[in-house]
Scaffold this motif. Structure first.
Motif, mmCIF file in Angstrom:
data_model
loop_
_atom_site.group_PDB
_atom_site.id
_atom_site.type_symbol
_atom_site.label_atom_id
_atom_site.label_comp_id
_atom_site.label_asym_id
_atom_site.label_seq_id
_atom_site.Cartn_x
_atom_site.Cartn_y
_atom_site.Cartn_z
ATOM 1 N N GLU A 107 0.843 -1.191 0.000
ATOM 2 C CA GLU A 107 0.000 0.000 0.000
ATOM 3 C C GLU A 107 0.885 1.250 0.000
ATOM 4 O O GLU A 107 1.957 1.255 0.615
ATOM 5 N N PRO A 108 0.458 2.314 -0.681
ATOM 6 C CA PRO A 108 1.276 3.534 -0.763
ATOM 7 C C PRO A 108 1.703 4.077 0.600
ATOM 8 O O PRO A 108 2.862 4.456 0.790
ATOM 9 N N SER A 109 0.782 4.109 1.553
ATOM 10 C CA SER A 109 1.120 4.651 2.873
ATOM 11 C C SER A 109 2.149 3.773 3.576
ATOM 12 O O SER A 109 3.054 4.271 4.255
ATOM 13 N N GLU A 110 2.035 2.457 3.400
ATOM 14 C CA GLU A 110 2.994 1.537 4.017
ATOM 15 C C GLU A 110 4.371 1.698 3.382
ATOM 16 O O GLU A 110 5.399 1.631 4.068
ATOM 17 N N LEU A 111 4.403 1.903 2.073
ATOM 18 C CA LEU A 111 5.672 2.117 1.380
ATOM 19 C C LEU A 111 6.389 3.337 1.936
ATOM 20 O O LEU A 111 7.586 3.281 2.254
ATOM 21 N N ARG A 112 5.668 4.432 2.077
ATOM 22 C CA ARG A 112 6.294 5.661 2.563
ATOM 23 C C ARG A 112 6.749 5.516 4.013
ATOM 24 O O ARG A 112 7.821 6.002 4.387
ATOM 25 N N ARG A 113 5.952 4.840 4.826
ATOM 26 C CA ARG A 113 6.363 4.606 6.221
ATOM 27 C C ARG A 113 7.609 3.735 6.276
ATOM 28 O O ARG A 113 8.512 3.967 7.093
ATOM 29 N N ALA A 114 7.664 2.727 5.410
ATOM 30 C CA ALA A 114 8.813 1.821 5.398
ATOM 31 C C ALA A 114 10.086 2.561 5.010
ATOM 32 O O ALA A 114 11.139 2.388 5.637
ATOM 33 N N VAL A 115 10.000 3.394 3.993
ATOM 34 C CA VAL A 115 11.169 4.164 3.553
ATOM 35 C C VAL A 115 11.640 5.084 4.673
ATOM 36 O O VAL A 115 12.843 5.180 4.957
ATOM 37 N N ALA A 116 10.706 5.746 5.336
ATOM 38 C CA ALA A 116 11.067 6.659 6.421
ATOM 39 C C ALA A 116 11.703 5.907 7.585
ATOM 40 O O ALA A 116 12.691 6.366 8.174
ATOM 41 N N ALA A 117 11.160 4.742 7.919
ATOM 42 C CA ALA A 117 11.690 3.965 9.041
ATOM 43 C C ALA A 117 13.109 3.489 8.766
ATOM 44 O O ALA A 117 14.002 3.614 9.612
ATOM 45 N N VAL A 118 13.329 2.949 7.573
ATOM 46 C CA VAL A 118 14.660 2.438 7.231
ATOM 47 C C VAL A 118 15.666 3.583 7.120
ATOM 48 O O VAL A 118 16.813 3.466 7.552
ATOM 49 N N ALA A 119 15.245 4.711 6.572
ATOM 50 C CA ALA A 119 16.134 5.872 6.478
ATOM 51 C C ALA A 119 16.549 6.362 7.858
ATOM 52 O O ALA A 119 17.656 6.881 8.040
ATOM 53 N N ALA A 120 15.665 6.175 8.847
ATOM 54 C CA ALA A 120 15.960 6.603 10.214
ATOM 55 C C ALA A 120 16.857 5.612 10.950
ATOM 56 O O ALA A 120 17.232 5.840 12.100
ATOM 57 N N GLY A 121 17.181 4.499 10.286
ATOM 58 C CA GLY A 121 18.073 3.518 10.899
ATOM 59 C C GLY A 121 17.375 2.320 11.490
ATOM 60 O O GLY A 121 18.020 1.446 12.076
ATOM 61 N N ASP A 122 16.052 2.264 11.354
ATOM 62 C CA ASP A 122 15.310 1.126 11.888
ATOM 63 C C ASP A 122 15.262 0.002 10.863
ATOM 64 O O ASP A 122 15.365 0.232 9.661
ATOM 65 N N ALA A 123 15.077 -1.211 11.360
ATOM 66 C CA ALA A 123 14.877 -2.344 10.461
ATOM 67 C C ALA A 123 13.400 -2.447 10.129
ATOM 68 O O ALA A 123 12.538 -2.123 10.946
ATOM 69 N N LEU A 124 13.128 -2.885 8.924
ATOM 70 C CA LEU A 124 11.743 -3.083 8.499
ATOM 71 C C LEU A 124 11.354 -4.498 8.892
ATOM 72 O O LEU A 124 11.396 -5.422 8.087
ATOM 73 N N LEU A 125 11.010 -4.647 10.164
ATOM 74 C CA LEU A 125 10.814 -5.980 10.725
ATOM 75 C C LEU A 125 9.347 -6.201 11.041
ATOM 76 O O LEU A 125 8.862 -5.861 12.106
ATOM 77 N N SER A 126 8.629 -6.752 10.084
ATOM 78 C CA SER A 126 7.244 -7.140 10.319
ATOM 79 C C SER A 126 7.262 -8.464 11.063
ATOM 80 O O SER A 126 7.734 -9.465 10.523
ATOM 81 N N PRO A 127 6.800 -8.497 12.308
ATOM 82 C CA PRO A 127 6.914 -9.716 13.111
ATOM 83 C C PRO A 127 6.365 -10.952 12.415
ATOM 84 O O PRO A 127 6.945 -12.024 12.498
ATOM 85 N N GLY A 128 5.246 -10.809 11.703
ATOM 86 C CA GLY A 128 4.655 -11.973 11.059
ATOM 87 C C GLY A 128 5.394 -12.405 9.815
ATOM 88 O O GLY A 128 5.856 -13.538 9.706
ATOM 89 N N VAL A 129 5.559 -11.483 8.874
ATOM 90 C CA VAL A 129 6.097 -11.843 7.565
ATOM 91 C C VAL A 129 7.583 -12.144 7.621
ATOM 92 O O VAL A 129 8.046 -13.176 7.132
ATOM 93 N N THR A 130 8.374 -11.249 8.236
ATOM 94 C CA THR A 130 9.817 -11.460 8.268
ATOM 95 C C THR A 130 10.168 -12.719 9.045
ATOM 96 O O THR A 130 11.010 -13.512 8.629
#
Length: 218
Positions: A107-130
């Protein structure tokens, strides 16, 4: 502060779609596009984007090799783009240093949140999927003695924290489980990442499974 993004996918239509989605955010700017792994590495080294959105399958150098070469450089983080979240190559890309992955139907909103999170140094760690991806493929090789020995540098409390990270718990959930503050939980995670010389929480999860600290289904 503007987040800079490099798009790497061999399909021009896919790149155009992601560029359009990211353009809706005032805080994100696409600084380049690559159609091959080689081009992605070259552009990443030249433009030094904050985040690379990387397709796994590209002609010539694949996205896994390109990811490994890009994260060896300064400051750039990679999010893998995949069609199927059960793709074995996703696990290989995470091992290569990617900070997480998204399916191309994101989803577009999830994409933008993911980019912002990773740029901030966080891992994109979805507990279920990853966790499902790591569980599905990490256990095939069985626990690795070398990975197990790496955990020897951790205190017993840090080992407990790494185990809970691998099980998909958030900092607040870890704090509640261990009866400590969220700040202390975060401190243990930060120290564990530094001691183990891994990049982020995703790499902690992979190491936990590869070492046998956490078992599939555990």
């Amino acid at each position: 502060m503007t987040i800079t993004v490099l798009l790497a996918d061999d399909q021009a239509l896919v790149r155009a779609g992601f560029r359009s989605l990211l353009a809706r955010s005032r805080d994100i700017t696409v600084v380049g596009e690559a159609a091959t792994g080689e081009e992605a590495v070259r552009l990443a080294r030249g433009a030094l984007p904050d985040v690379v959105l990387m397709d796994i399958r590209m002609p010539g150098m694949d996205g896994i090799t390109a990811t490994r070469r890009i994260v060896d450089g300064p400051g750039c983080r990679v999010i893998i783009l995949t069609t199927f979240d059960t793709d074995e190559h996703v696990f290989d890309a995470l091992r290569a240093g990617a900070s997480g992955f998204l399916t191309k139907e994101v989803e577009p909103s999830e994409l933008r949140r993911a980019v912002a999170a990773v740029a901030a140094g966080d891992a994109l760690l979805s507990p279920g999927v990853t966790r499902r991806v790591v569980e599905q493929f990490a256990h095939r090789q069985g626990p690795a003695p070398v990975a197990r020995r790496r955990l020897a540098v951790l205190t017993s409390r840090e080992v407990d924290v790494v185990r809970l990270v691998a099980l998909g718990l958030s900092n607040d959930e870890i704090a509640e489980r261990l009866t400590i503050s969220p700040f202390t939980a975060k401190t243990h995670i930060t120290r564990s990442i530094a001691k183990l010389r891994v990049r982020d929480r995703v790499q902690l999860v992979i190491l936990a499974y590869e070492s046998g600290l956490v078992r599939p289904g555990g």
